[in-house]
Design a protein around this motif. Structure first.
Motif, mmCIF file in Angstrom:
data_model
loop_
_atom_site.group_PDB
_atom_site.id
_atom_site.type_symbol
_atom_site.label_atom_id
_atom_site.label_comp_id
_atom_site.label_asym_id
_atom_site.label_seq_id
_atom_site.Cartn_x
_atom_site.Cartn_y
_atom_site.Cartn_z
ATOM 1 N N GLN A 63 1.846 1.956 -3.582
ATOM 2 C CA GLN A 63 0.824 1.926 -4.652
ATOM 3 C C GLN A 63 0.658 3.409 -5.028
ATOM 4 O O GLN A 63 0.553 4.472 -4.203
ATOM 5 N N SER A 86 -4.831 -2.804 0.928
ATOM 6 C CA SER A 86 -3.895 -3.874 0.124
ATOM 7 C C SER A 86 -5.051 -5.046 -0.033
ATOM 8 O O SER A 86 -5.130 -5.776 -1.244
ATOM 9 N N ARG A 101 -3.908 0.801 5.930
ATOM 10 C CA ARG A 101 -2.825 0.322 4.884
ATOM 11 C C ARG A 101 -3.244 -1.381 4.706
ATOM 12 O O ARG A 101 -3.130 -1.715 3.495
ATOM 13 N N ASP A 129 0.940 -1.323 -0.134
ATOM 14 C CA ASP A 129 -0.189 0.133 0.062
ATOM 15 C C ASP A 129 0.848 1.240 -0.236
ATOM 16 O O ASP A 129 0.320 2.318 -0.588
#
Length: 339
Positions: free
Chosen positions: A273, A324, A320, A270
């Motif tokens: 990302q 994900s 987080r 995350d």
């Protein structure tokens, strides 16, 4: 992808090889065992005389397993020749059974670091190089695509442990890396060196340490290096385990516990990302998904405990993880089934 187990012969050979490497380390005791207590923990040292000076060499945390091995040090030393022959034979068995060995560049680096004391003094191998070693720890087959290297070999250690141990590596990682044709890469702002790039390829070696807010560069005195601070890393490298990298007759290293590695990968994915490392985020999720599928079957209690631990550390951690898992519905369902 469903996991395929290694043969029983391979799993037994790996555990035997790991045990013999741990015996080999204990057989190196020179003097007497000294205990030191710091922050409620017992650390063991080899105390011996060198000329007119008394020296102390850090051995490890005072676990019952280490104490038992050290008590047999003289016996283990006498068995050294036969043990090393058996280690070589077991390494051949593992290769024949399909365990994927460490490539020459990585293997020679890990061997040099192990001999210098990097792992003995708190260094932990992390990243894809560590992920590759779970094929032995978990007894499952990985394919070459899963083990494709990112080009990075990462090591991590706690700053406070490095300060507290009062011992140092015999040869600094920087000296080892330069001998292996790696060039230091100074930091942009403070010029501190915590990573090295191979001058004939793309491989990068980085040193990392847990951060708790400010992700600055910090010293690791025991390892004679600086390290980049990273948030969430403390979760990953707590309670690392010994593992064997399949190079020559095996190299004894330390890696994160697989359940912590899997959950940490969800957090790291995350963080990456939407940034320049987005491709690595996909790989992070793939590694997490595979490990979680294996651990949910073979070590569900360990996985559930690690997941609960991460979730208990605050709203940012939970955000987080959930971000994900929103991209991984099958993995999310597996983890929900453990709660």
């Amino acid at each position: 992808m469903s996991a395929i187990s290694h043969s029983r012969a391979a799993q037994v050979a790996y555990q035997d090889l790991l045990r013999l490497h741990l015996d080999e380390v204990a057989s190196d005791l020179i003097g007497s065992v000294e205990e030191r207590c710091r922050n409620g923990r017992i650390y063991l040292y080899d105390k011996f005389r060198l000329g007119t000076e008394m020296k102390s060499r850090y051995l490890g945390e005072g676990s019952p397993e280490l104490r038992a091995r050290l008590a047999r040090s003289a016996e283990l030393k006498a068995q050294g020749g036969d043990r090393r022959k058996t280690m070589a034979r077991l390494a051949r068995v593992l290769r024949a059974e399909g365990l994927i060995g460490t490539d020459r560049d990585t293997g020679s680096l890990l061997l040099a670091f192990a001999r210098a004391g990097v792992f003995r003094l708190g260094g932990t191998l992390v990243g894809t190089a560590a992920y590759a070693l779970y094929q032995g720890e978990l007894g499952v087959r990985f394919d070459s695509e899963e083990l494709a290297q990112t080009g990075d070999i990462d090591f991590a250690s706690f700053e406070r442990l490095s300060v507290a141990l009062g011992d140092r590596v015999e040869e600094s990682p920087g000296e080892i890396l330069q001998a292996l044709k790696f060039d230091p890469v100074p930091g942009v702002q403070d010029r501190q060196i915590w990573k090295w790039r191979q001058n004939r390829g793309e491989a990068m070696v980085e040193f990392l340490t847990p951060a708790f807010g400010d992700e600055g560069v910090k010293p690791l005195p025991a390892l004679k290096v600086s390290a980049q601070g990273l948030n969430y890393l403390n979760f990953l490298i707590a309670e690392p385990i010994p593992a064997i990298a399949l190079y020559r007759s095996g190299v004894l290293v330390r890696i994160p516990r697989p359940e912590r590695f899997a959950i940490h990968k969800l957090i790291v994915a995350d963080r990456r990302q939407g940034g320049p490392d987005q491709a690595k985020a996909r790989k992070d999720r793939g590694q997490a998904a595979f490990l979680i599928s294996v651990l949910a079957e073979d070590r569900p209690d360990d996985l559930a405990e690690a997941f609960a631990d991460a979730r208990s550390r605050g709203p940012r951690w939970r955000e987080r993880l959930e971000a994900s898992l929103a991209r991984m519905p099958e993995t999310a369902e597996v983890l929900r089934g453990l709660m």
